[in-house]
Structures are given as C-alpha cells and as structure tokens.
Design a protein around this motif. Structure first.
Motif, PDB file in Angstrom:
ATOM      1  N   LEU A   1       0.833  -1.206   0.000  1.00  0.00           N
ATOM      2  CA  LEU A   1       0.000   0.000   0.000  1.00  0.00           C
ATOM      3  C   LEU A   1       0.867   1.256   0.000  1.00  0.00           C
ATOM      4  CD1 LEU A   1      -2.832   1.177   0.063  1.00  0.00           C
ATOM      5  CD2 LEU A   1      -2.777   0.992   2.546  1.00  0.00           C
ATOM      6  N   PHE A   2       1.896   1.275   0.823  1.00  0.00           N
ATOM      7  CA  PHE A   2       2.829   2.401   0.842  1.00  0.00           C
ATOM      8  C   PHE A   2       3.476   2.581  -0.537  1.00  0.00           C
ATOM      9  CE2 PHE A   2       7.198   3.938   1.239  1.00  0.00           C
ATOM     10  CZ  PHE A   2       6.959   5.207   1.757  1.00  0.00           C
ATOM     11  N   THR A   3       3.899   1.479  -1.132  1.00  0.00           N
ATOM     12  CA  THR A   3       4.531   1.538  -2.454  1.00  0.00           C
ATOM     13  C   THR A   3       3.540   2.054  -3.495  1.00  0.00           C
ATOM     14  OG1 THR A   3       5.950  -0.314  -1.848  1.00  0.00           O
ATOM     15  CG2 THR A   3       5.792   0.204  -4.186  1.00  0.00           C
ATOM     16  N   ALA A   4       2.293   1.583  -3.435  1.00  0.00           N
ATOM     17  CA  ALA A   4       1.277   2.049  -4.377  1.00  0.00           C
ATOM     18  C   ALA A   4       1.043   3.550  -4.229  1.00  0.00           C
ATOM     19  CB  ALA A   4      -0.024   1.280  -4.168  1.00  0.00           C
ATOM     20  N   LEU A   5       1.043   4.051  -3.001  1.00  0.00           N
ATOM     21  CA  LEU A   5       0.894   5.501  -2.784  1.00  0.00           C
ATOM     22  C   LEU A   5       2.096   6.255  -3.344  1.00  0.00           C
ATOM     23  CD1 LEU A   5      -0.555   5.517   0.837  1.00  0.00           C
ATOM     24  CD2 LEU A   5      -1.746   6.176  -1.261  1.00  0.00           C
ATOM     25  N   PHE A   6       3.276   5.733  -3.105  1.00  0.00           N
ATOM     26  CA  PHE A   6       4.511   6.351  -3.608  1.00  0.00           C
ATOM     27  C   PHE A   6       4.492   6.426  -5.133  1.00  0.00           C
ATOM     28  CE2 PHE A   6       8.970   5.905  -4.979  1.00  0.00           C
ATOM     29  CZ  PHE A   6       9.519   7.023  -4.366  1.00  0.00           C
ATOM     30  N   VAL A   7       4.082   5.342  -5.770  1.00  0.00           N
ATOM     31  CA  VAL A   7       4.040   5.286  -7.230  1.00  0.00           C
ATOM     32  C   VAL A   7       2.882   6.115  -7.764  1.00  0.00           C
ATOM     33  CG1 VAL A   7       3.645   3.752  -9.214  1.00  0.00           C
ATOM     34  CG2 VAL A   7       5.194   3.045  -7.381  1.00  0.00           C
ATOM     35  N   GLY A   8       1.719   5.969  -7.174  1.00  0.00           N
ATOM     36  CA  GLY A   8       0.521   6.613  -7.688  1.00  0.00           C
ATOM     37  C   GLY A   8       0.468   8.106  -7.491  1.00  0.00           C
ATOM     38  N   LEU A   9       1.155   8.622  -6.486  1.00  0.00           N
ATOM     39  CA  LEU A   9       1.102  10.060  -6.216  1.00  0.00           C
ATOM     40  C   LEU A   9       2.258  10.832  -6.837  1.00  0.00           C
ATOM     41  CD1 LEU A   9      -0.123   9.966  -2.511  1.00  0.00           C
ATOM     42  CD2 LEU A   9      -1.465  10.374  -4.587  1.00  0.00           C
ATOM     43  N   ARG A  10       3.000  10.193  -7.721  1.00  0.00           N
ATOM     44  CA  ARG A  10       4.111  10.889  -8.373  1.00  0.00           C
ATOM     45  C   ARG A  10       3.562  12.008  -9.264  1.00  0.00           C
ATOM     46  NH1 ARG A  10       2.700   6.675 -11.358  1.00  0.00           N
ATOM     47  NH2 ARG A  10       2.852   6.757 -13.609  1.00  0.00           N
ATOM     48  N   TYR A  11       4.426  12.976  -9.564  1.00  0.00           N
ATOM     49  CA  TYR A  11       4.016  14.094 -10.401  1.00  0.00           C
ATOM     50  C   TYR A  11       5.136  14.387 -11.395  1.00  0.00           C
ATOM     51  CZ  TYR A  11       2.375  18.636 -11.885  1.00  0.00           C
ATOM     52  OH  TYR A  11       1.943  19.684 -12.646  1.00  0.00           O
ATOM     53  N   GLU A  12       4.762  14.453 -12.658  1.00  0.00           N
ATOM     54  CA  GLU A  12       5.703  14.702 -13.751  1.00  0.00           C
ATOM     55  C   GLU A  12       6.899  13.755 -13.694  1.00  0.00           C
ATOM     56  OE1 GLU A  12       6.710  18.818 -14.249  1.00  0.00           O
ATOM     57  OE2 GLU A  12       4.619  19.418 -14.426  1.00  0.00           O
ATOM     58  N   THR A  13       6.632  12.514 -13.379  1.00  0.00           N
ATOM     59  CA  THR A  13       7.676  11.498 -13.285  1.00  0.00           C
ATOM     60  C   THR A  13       7.323  10.364 -14.225  1.00  0.00           C
ATOM     61  OG1 THR A  13       8.079  12.044 -10.985  1.00  0.00           O
ATOM     62  CG2 THR A  13       8.868   9.912 -11.732  1.00  0.00           C
ATOM     63  N   GLY A  14       8.308   9.910 -14.980  1.00  0.00           N
ATOM     64  CA  GLY A  14       8.109   8.763 -15.853  1.00  0.00           C
ATOM     65  C   GLY A  14       8.257   9.132 -17.312  1.00  0.00           C
ATOM     66  N   ALA A  15       8.682   8.163 -18.083  1.00  0.00           N
ATOM     67  CA  ALA A  15       8.949   8.382 -19.502  1.00  0.00           C
ATOM     68  C   ALA A  15       7.695   8.757 -20.281  1.00  0.00           C
ATOM     69  CB  ALA A  15       9.588   7.124 -20.092  1.00  0.00           C
ATOM     70  N   ASP A  16       6.538   8.260 -19.884  1.00  0.00           N
ATOM     71  CA  ASP A  16       5.298   8.515 -20.618  1.00  0.00           C
ATOM     72  C   ASP A  16       4.411   9.572 -19.971  1.00  0.00           C
ATOM     73  OD1 ASP A  16       5.914   6.801 -22.638  1.00  0.00           O
ATOM     74  OD2 ASP A  16       4.430   5.274 -22.135  1.00  0.00           O
ATOM     75  N   TRP A  17       4.957  10.358 -19.048  1.00  0.00           N
ATOM     76  CA  TRP A  17       4.130  11.344 -18.343  1.00  0.00           C
ATOM     77  C   TRP A  17       3.398  12.262 -19.325  1.00  0.00           C
ATOM     78  CZ3 TRP A  17       2.315  11.849 -13.579  1.00  0.00           C
ATOM     79  CH2 TRP A  17       1.686  13.049 -13.249  1.00  0.00           C
ATOM     80  N   GLY A  18       4.124  12.788 -20.295  1.00  0.00           N
ATOM     81  CA  GLY A  18       3.516  13.688 -21.284  1.00  0.00           C
ATOM     82  C   GLY A  18       2.422  13.001 -22.079  1.00  0.00           C
ATOM     83  N   ASN A  19       2.655  11.751 -22.449  1.00  0.00           N
ATOM     84  CA  ASN A  19       1.638  10.997 -23.180  1.00  0.00           C
ATOM     85  C   ASN A  19       0.383  10.797 -22.345  1.00  0.00           C
ATOM     86  OD1 ASN A  19       3.404  10.761 -25.332  1.00  0.00           O
ATOM     87  ND2 ASN A  19       4.105   8.734 -24.730  1.00  0.00           N
ATOM     88  N   TYR A  20       0.579  10.494 -21.062  1.00  0.00           N
ATOM     89  CA  TYR A  20      -0.580  10.255 -20.202  1.00  0.00           C
ATOM     90  C   TYR A  20      -1.357  11.541 -19.928  1.00  0.00           C
ATOM     91  CZ  TYR A  20       1.004   5.485 -19.560  1.00  0.00           C
ATOM     92  OH  TYR A  20       1.372   4.189 -19.784  1.00  0.00           O
ATOM     93  N   ILE A  21      -0.662  12.660 -19.832  1.00  0.00           N
ATOM     94  CA  ILE A  21      -1.354  13.955 -19.712  1.00  0.00           C
ATOM     95  C   ILE A  21      -2.197  14.184 -20.964  1.00  0.00           C
ATOM     96  CG2 ILE A  21      -0.964  16.472 -19.801  1.00  0.00           C
ATOM     97  CD1 ILE A  21      -0.696  15.571 -17.031  1.00  0.00           C
ATOM     98  N   GLY A  22      -1.596  13.928 -22.131  1.00  0.00           N
ATOM     99  CA  GLY A  22      -2.320  14.090 -23.392  1.00  0.00           C
ATOM    100  C   GLY A  22      -3.543  13.195 -23.471  1.00  0.00           C
TER     101      GLY A  22
END
Length: 178
Positions: free
Chosen positions: A9-30
C-alpha cells in the motif's frame, strides 16, 4: 501477511502520487486531457479499460494522479498476490523494486496494470481457476493491447492435444515475427 500488504500500500501511494515522473508522463497527460465527455468515443480511442478509467476519473472531477493511483493500486495488488505464492514473498517484492516497480510502474502505467493483472492471472492458474485466469488475461489486454500476446498461452496451458499446441505455437510465432 499484513505487513506485506502495508508495504504494498505504501509503495502504491509512492508510485501513484508521483508528479511529472516517468517516460510517458507527457503521453498520459495528453490522453487524460483528450478524454472526451462521450464514453463511447473515449473507450474506442485507445486501450478500452484505461480509457474508461480516465473517463470515469474526469467525470468525477479527478485528475491524472487519481488515474495513476488507481493503476498503481491494481499493479501492487497483483504484485502482492504473486509474491504470496513465492517461498519468500519479501524477496519477490524486493527483487521487483529496482526495475518492475520503479522503472515500469512509475513510467508505463498501462503496462504496469497489465502486468499486475497477469500476476493475478498466474495465481488463478496455479489454483486451477481457469475461467478467472482467462478473465484476468483479457482484462490485462484491455488495459494495454500488447498484453494480448499472453492469451494464446492459455490455450497451451489448458490442452494436451499436440495438434492444438503446435497450431497455437505457430500462430504465436507468426504474430511475433511479422
């Protein structure tokens, strides 16, 4: 174990609450910004389950981080379900951290959900629940279309007929190499 679930659960929160992180961030915003009010248009414009999730989150006034959080919860649920089948669940989780959790789940949200659902499908297969196994494989494919390559493995897993096995293996080979 409850501690393993808490760590997940802690890991899921850490991963899920990221901001502007990740190679596909721009794609997912789009993708999130392009999700239209019409459900049919949204679902038919990409991976249906992922697009449906984006549509639902937008309808409730949410943001991309809500989508990411839900996806990370699904991924970690699958990761824990799979880890629990291993002789040392903590080791399975620790081995997953450097690449599967940090790189894949924090960069490729749809693929991570598909992998998490595949891990649940493996659990279903191990317990002899073949219908549930197939349902999870199909659901994974609805989150990311590349997950469909695992579905022919279902045929290979449930049959002993050599003709069917060779036919399925041949179709898999043709699909992969064309």
């Amino acid at each position: 174990s409850p501690l393993l679930v808490l760590a997940a659960l802690f890991t899921a929160l850490f991963v899920g609450l990221r901001y502007e992180t990740g190679a596909d961030w721009g794609n997912y915003i789009g993708i999130f910004d392009a999700t239209v009010a019409d459900l049919v248009s949204a679902v038919t414009s990409g991976d249906p389950a992922y697009m449906f999730l984006n549509w639902v989150v937008r309808e409730f006034g949410g943001a991309l981080w809500h989508v990411n959080l839900i996806c990370s919860l699904v991924f970690m649920w699958g990761m824990v379900r799979f880890a629990q089948t291993q002789p040392n669940p903590w080791l399975a989780l620790a081995v997953a951290v450097p690449y599967l959790i940090i790189v894949v789940s924090m960069s490729y949200t749809r693929q991570a959900v598909a992998i998490g659902l595949h891990m649940v499908a493996i659990r279903m297969f191990q317990s002899g629940r073949l219908r549930a196994f197939l349902v999870y494989l199909i659901l994974a494919s609805l989150f990311h279309k590349t997950a469909i390559v695992v579905i022919p493995l279902f045929v290979l897993a449930v049959t002993r007929n050599r003709t069917i096995i060779w036919l399925a293996a041949g179709l898999i080979a043709v699909a992969l190499f064309t």
